[in-house]
Design a protein around this motif. Structure first.
Motif, PDB file in Angstrom:
ATOM      1  N   SER A 105     -20.334 -29.517 -42.957  1.00  0.00           N
ATOM      2  CA  SER A 105     -19.915 -28.804 -41.533  1.00  0.00           C
ATOM      3  C   SER A 105     -20.913 -28.486 -40.797  1.00  0.00           C
ATOM      4  O   SER A 105     -20.813 -28.560 -39.573  1.00  0.00           O
ATOM      5  N   GLY A 106     -22.262 -28.492 -41.283  1.00  0.00           N
ATOM      6  CA  GLY A 106     -23.457 -28.388 -40.199  1.00  0.00           C
ATOM      7  C   GLY A 106     -23.518 -29.641 -39.380  1.00  0.00           C
ATOM      8  O   GLY A 106     -23.995 -29.294 -37.968  1.00  0.00           O
ATOM      9  N   LYS A 107     -22.764 -30.791 -39.395  1.00  0.00           N
ATOM     10  CA  LYS A 107     -22.990 -31.836 -38.476  1.00  0.00           C
ATOM     11  C   LYS A 107     -22.076 -31.293 -37.117  1.00  0.00           C
ATOM     12  O   LYS A 107     -22.364 -31.910 -36.087  1.00  0.00           O
ATOM     13  N   PHE A 108     -21.095 -30.514 -37.400  1.00  0.00           N
ATOM     14  CA  PHE A 108     -20.404 -30.014 -36.108  1.00  0.00           C
ATOM     15  C   PHE A 108     -21.079 -29.226 -35.024  1.00  0.00           C
ATOM     16  O   PHE A 108     -20.950 -29.313 -33.958  1.00  0.00           O
ATOM     17  N   ILE A 109     -22.333 -28.700 -35.560  1.00  0.00           N
ATOM     18  CA  ILE A 109     -23.137 -27.879 -34.521  1.00  0.00           C
ATOM     19  C   ILE A 109     -23.550 -28.540 -33.305  1.00  0.00           C
ATOM     20  O   ILE A 109     -23.395 -28.094 -32.109  1.00  0.00           O
ATOM     21  N   SER A 110     -24.032 -29.799 -33.524  1.00  0.00           N
ATOM     22  CA  SER A 110     -24.512 -30.525 -32.312  1.00  0.00           C
ATOM     23  C   SER A 110     -23.343 -30.952 -31.355  1.00  0.00           C
ATOM     24  O   SER A 110     -23.469 -31.134 -30.035  1.00  0.00           O
TER      25      SER A 110
ATOM     26  N   ILE B 294     -15.810 -17.754 -31.837  1.00  0.00           N
ATOM     27  CA  ILE B 294     -16.579 -17.714 -32.816  1.00  0.00           C
ATOM     28  C   ILE B 294     -15.843 -18.710 -33.843  1.00  0.00           C
ATOM     29  O   ILE B 294     -14.785 -18.899 -34.024  1.00  0.00           O
ATOM     30  N   VAL B 295     -16.980 -19.738 -34.248  1.00  0.00           N
ATOM     31  CA  VAL B 295     -16.562 -20.896 -35.107  1.00  0.00           C
ATOM     32  C   VAL B 295     -17.274 -20.670 -36.449  1.00  0.00           C
ATOM     33  O   VAL B 295     -18.311 -20.560 -36.702  1.00  0.00           O
ATOM     34  N   VAL B 296     -16.238 -20.601 -37.528  1.00  0.00           N
ATOM     35  CA  VAL B 296     -16.673 -20.377 -38.969  1.00  0.00           C
ATOM     36  C   VAL B 296     -16.255 -21.648 -39.921  1.00  0.00           C
ATOM     37  O   VAL B 296     -15.153 -21.736 -39.875  1.00  0.00           O
ATOM     38  N   MET B 297     -16.965 -22.520 -40.369  1.00  0.00           N
ATOM     39  CA  MET B 297     -16.576 -23.838 -40.869  1.00  0.00           C
ATOM     40  C   MET B 297     -17.224 -23.551 -42.535  1.00  0.00           C
ATOM     41  O   MET B 297     -18.537 -23.444 -42.800  1.00  0.00           O
ATOM     42  N   GLU B 298     -16.276 -24.047 -43.408  1.00  0.00           N
ATOM     43  CA  GLU B 298     -16.796 -23.794 -44.758  1.00  0.00           C
ATOM     44  C   GLU B 298     -16.971 -25.237 -45.559  1.00  0.00           C
ATOM     45  O   GLU B 298     -17.521 -25.500 -46.357  1.00  0.00           O
ATOM     46  N   GLN B 299     -16.186 -26.231 -44.971  1.00  0.00           N
ATOM     47  CA  GLN B 299     -16.273 -27.617 -45.577  1.00  0.00           C
ATOM     48  C   GLN B 299     -17.449 -28.446 -45.728  1.00  0.00           C
ATOM     49  O   GLN B 299     -18.490 -28.061 -44.987  1.00  0.00           O
ATOM     50  N   CYS B 300     -17.661 -29.286 -46.639  1.00  0.00           N
ATOM     51  CA  CYS B 300     -18.699 -30.029 -46.967  1.00  0.00           C
ATOM     52  C   CYS B 300     -19.153 -30.725 -45.628  1.00  0.00           C
ATOM     53  O   CYS B 300     -18.249 -31.047 -44.654  1.00  0.00           O
TER      54      CYS B 300
ATOM     55  N   PRO C 209     -26.742 -22.712 -45.317  1.00  0.00           N
ATOM     56  CA  PRO C 209     -25.972 -22.368 -44.249  1.00  0.00           C
ATOM     57  C   PRO C 209     -26.756 -22.494 -42.859  1.00  0.00           C
ATOM     58  O   PRO C 209     -27.778 -22.033 -42.882  1.00  0.00           O
ATOM     59  N   TRP C 210     -25.780 -22.882 -41.833  1.00  0.00           N
ATOM     60  CA  TRP C 210     -26.503 -22.982 -40.494  1.00  0.00           C
ATOM     61  C   TRP C 210     -25.998 -22.193 -39.617  1.00  0.00           C
ATOM     62  O   TRP C 210     -24.555 -21.628 -39.634  1.00  0.00           O
ATOM     63  N   TYR C 211     -26.635 -21.629 -38.469  1.00  0.00           N
ATOM     64  CA  TYR C 211     -26.076 -20.756 -37.422  1.00  0.00           C
ATOM     65  C   TYR C 211     -26.488 -21.513 -36.115  1.00  0.00           C
ATOM     66  O   TYR C 211     -27.633 -21.926 -35.927  1.00  0.00           O
ATOM     67  N   ASN C 212     -25.798 -21.194 -35.001  1.00  0.00           N
ATOM     68  CA  ASN C 212     -26.373 -21.745 -33.790  1.00  0.00           C
ATOM     69  C   ASN C 212     -25.275 -20.636 -32.631  1.00  0.00           C
ATOM     70  O   ASN C 212     -24.205 -20.525 -32.836  1.00  0.00           O
ATOM     71  N   ASP C 213     -26.252 -20.007 -31.775  1.00  0.00           N
ATOM     72  CA  ASP C 213     -25.464 -19.238 -30.565  1.00  0.00           C
ATOM     73  C   ASP C 213     -26.536 -19.534 -29.408  1.00  0.00           C
ATOM     74  O   ASP C 213     -26.188 -18.692 -28.432  1.00  0.00           O
ATOM     75  N   LYS C 214     -26.848 -20.367 -29.372  1.00  0.00           N
ATOM     76  CA  LYS C 214     -28.266 -20.838 -28.379  1.00  0.00           C
ATOM     77  C   LYS C 214     -27.753 -21.975 -27.267  1.00  0.00           C
ATOM     78  O   LYS C 214     -28.461 -22.253 -26.353  1.00  0.00           O
ATOM     79  N   ASP C 215     -26.520 -22.535 -27.655  1.00  0.00           N
ATOM     80  CA  ASP C 215     -26.400 -23.445 -26.703  1.00  0.00           C
ATOM     81  C   ASP C 215     -27.228 -24.614 -26.675  1.00  0.00           C
ATOM     82  O   ASP C 215     -27.767 -25.287 -25.716  1.00  0.00           O
ATOM     83  N   ASP C 216     -27.944 -24.759 -27.857  1.00  0.00           N
ATOM     84  CA  ASP C 216     -29.162 -25.909 -27.716  1.00  0.00           C
ATOM     85  C   ASP C 216     -28.808 -27.151 -28.900  1.00  0.00           C
ATOM     86  O   ASP C 216     -29.391 -27.889 -29.228  1.00  0.00           O
ATOM     87  N   GLY C 217     -27.561 -26.856 -29.656  1.00  0.00           N
ATOM     88  CA  GLY C 217     -27.027 -27.965 -30.758  1.00  0.00           C
ATOM     89  C   GLY C 217     -27.992 -27.954 -31.706  1.00  0.00           C
ATOM     90  O   GLY C 217     -27.755 -28.874 -32.869  1.00  0.00           O
TER      91      GLY C 217
ATOM     92  N   GLU D 253     -12.990 -34.855 -31.472  1.00  0.00           N
ATOM     93  CA  GLU D 253     -11.637 -34.158 -31.277  1.00  0.00           C
ATOM     94  C   GLU D 253     -11.872 -32.734 -31.216  1.00  0.00           C
ATOM     95  O   GLU D 253     -11.113 -32.148 -30.535  1.00  0.00           O
ATOM     96  N   VAL D 254     -12.396 -32.253 -32.206  1.00  0.00           N
ATOM     97  CA  VAL D 254     -12.664 -30.690 -32.428  1.00  0.00           C
ATOM     98  C   VAL D 254     -13.150 -30.167 -31.321  1.00  0.00           C
ATOM     99  O   VAL D 254     -12.974 -29.156 -30.708  1.00  0.00           O
ATOM    100  N   SER D 255     -14.345 -30.876 -30.751  1.00  0.00           N
ATOM    101  CA  SER D 255     -14.988 -30.456 -29.561  1.00  0.00           C
ATOM    102  C   SER D 255     -14.178 -30.281 -28.344  1.00  0.00           C
ATOM    103  O   SER D 255     -14.242 -29.557 -27.607  1.00  0.00           O
ATOM    104  N   ASP D 256     -13.411 -31.514 -28.293  1.00  0.00           N
ATOM    105  CA  ASP D 256     -12.340 -31.534 -27.136  1.00  0.00           C
ATOM    106  C   ASP D 256     -11.343 -30.324 -27.217  1.00  0.00           C
ATOM    107  O   ASP D 256     -11.042 -29.822 -26.086  1.00  0.00           O
ATOM    108  N   TRP D 257     -10.679 -30.053 -28.319  1.00  0.00           N
ATOM    109  CA  TRP D 257      -9.829 -28.950 -28.451  1.00  0.00           C
ATOM    110  C   TRP D 257     -10.466 -27.749 -27.829  1.00  0.00           C
ATOM    111  O   TRP D 257      -9.770 -26.910 -27.447  1.00  0.00           O
TER     112      TRP D 257
END
Length: 436
Positions: free
Chosen positions: A315-320, A307-313, A400-408, A293-297
């Protein structure tokens, strides 16, 4: 006649016999002694009431039907959150948002002022056990008395959920930004339900709101989606409650308003889990905001940078799910970790506290120090620089995780700081530097 000499051959040790370490013997004696003592006080010494024998919260939760309505004594750590005193079996359950019916009780009744002096300590509370929420079986205790077991806070953290007010330093910070492009933001916090809507989530929201304004985000372009739709102070407007319908509305508006030269900042601080981000349950029975759902939005928005910043437990699962061109994503933890509140800085969440400090150049606890996350000295803090500072300063057991490479892929701070680029986050800012 000569005597035949024989050598005294040493006996081989019997390998089947092993010496028992002295430490193990002592530990065994202590355990047996404690068990015998407890048995004596519980079943043989009639001068000690059963209600005065301290028990663990998990032990009672496992057989709550045997104790409801009875006077008992429970041991735990004292926390004040959501307007209630909580007795928690381990403070980490509070710090990483994982309180459940098996690890805490709510203390009610007439509570003396002296109890506030024991917040953060391990204490024993005597009272009548009751059920405070019949839907989920949450236990409560009608307070009678207490005593301290420890007289100092043994685990660092903020045990009183305090709601902050904006600091006067805000007016001293210049609003430097490039006004040629529009900037939009969505600040989200669900809170789940009353009692778990911790004030630190609101603290995270209000300061991020002011930071965005400092960097050229106009108030009419900042959408605050929070809990039941009602703000906690007069400074920060709340636009919508934290529900699926609200985000459908917000992203519908953004998809119509935003252009390809614009920037979107999406920020979440809240409870989370493997299924997604929590909503405000009393107003939305649809479950968590899922990764899809978040991806579709976000995919419904066509803009220059996101820029997406996520604090919740978890949260790293959202990167893919969210990784895409022109997106910078940072999360407080990996795809299988809990995230935590701050340990020594105040009533914030750990990762976003340091992220916000990096953006404004000073820590929010007003200790007089400064923060310099502008590692390349160009006068601006990029999103990659802000992440490196926040992740390096994060002292909780989270990655903490980071992504800006479009590789998931989620990258940790060592990889982001020293790994090979290019990193698109080097050129993404809250306030865009002037064009050369």
């Amino acid at each position: 006649m000569s005597k035949k000499t024989t050598k005294n051959t040493p006996k081989k040790p019997n390998k089947s016999k092993r010496s028992i370490p002295t430490t193990l013997i002592l530990i065994s004696i202590l355990l047996i002694s404690n068990a015998v003592t407890l048995y004596y006080f519980m079943f043989m010494d009639e001068s000690v009431l059963m209600s005065d024998v301290p028990m663990g919260i998990a032990d009672v939760a496992g057989a709550s039907e045997d104790y409801i309505g009875k006077t008992i004594t429970l041991i735990g750590y004292l926390v004040y959150a959501g307007g209630n005193y909580l007795l928690v079996s381990n403070p980490l359950f509070y710090f990483n948002n994982s309180l459940d019916v098996g690890n805490h009780v709510v203390i009610g009744g007439t509570i003396p002022d002296a109890l506030s002096q024991s917040v953060g300590r391990q204490i024993a509370v005597r009272g009548v056990l009751e059920t405070t929420d019949t839907d989920d079986g949450l236990m409560g205790m009608l307070f009678e008395s207490f005593f301290d077991i420890t007289f100092e806070v043994t685990y660092p953290g903020v045990y009183t959920d305090t709601r902050y007010q904006p600091y006067p330093e805000f007016v001293l910070i210049p609003h430097v930004f490039d006004a040629t492009a529009e900037k939009y933001a969505v600040l989200y916090s669900g809170g789940i339900q009353p009692g778990k809507d911790y004030s630190r989530y609101w603290n995270d929201i209000i300061y991020m709101y002011f930071i965005l304004q400092m960097h050229g985000y106009q108030s009419q372009n900042i959408y605050v989606v929070y809990k039941d739709g009602v703000g906690e102070d007069t400074y920060t407007p709340v636009d919508y409650p934290a529900t699926h319908d609200s985000l459908d509305t917000v992203f519908g508006l953004l998809s119509a308003e935003m252009g390809r030269a614009d920037t979107l900042f999406f920020y979440t601080t809240n409870h989370g889990g493997s299924s997604g981000i929590s909503v405000w349950n009393p107003m939305d029975a649809g479950g968590a905001l899922t990764h899809t759902e978040v991806s579709d939005w976000l995919d419904s928005i066509d803009c220059r940078n996101m820029i997406v910043v996520m604090e919740q437990c978890v949260s790293g699962k959202f990167i893919s799910y969210l990784s895409a061109p022109n997106r910078v994503i940072m999360t407080a933890c990996k795809n299988d970790e809990s995230s935590y509140s701050a340990d020594t800085e105040g009533n914030w969440d750990e990762f976003v506290y340091h992220f916000m400090s990096a953006l404004v150049g000073f820590p929010w606890n007003s200790d007089g120090s400064t923060v310099d996350a502008d590692f390349n000295n160009n006068g601006y803090v990029s999103m990659r620089e802000a992440f490196i500072w926040a992740a390096a300063m994060d002292s909780r057991p989270e990655t903490p995780w980071y992504n800006d490479k479009d590789d998931g892929i989620g990258y940790n701070v060592i990889q982001v700081a020293f790994g090979s680029g290019p990193w698109s986050g080097d050129n993404v800012y809250l306030n865009d530097p002037p064009l050369p």
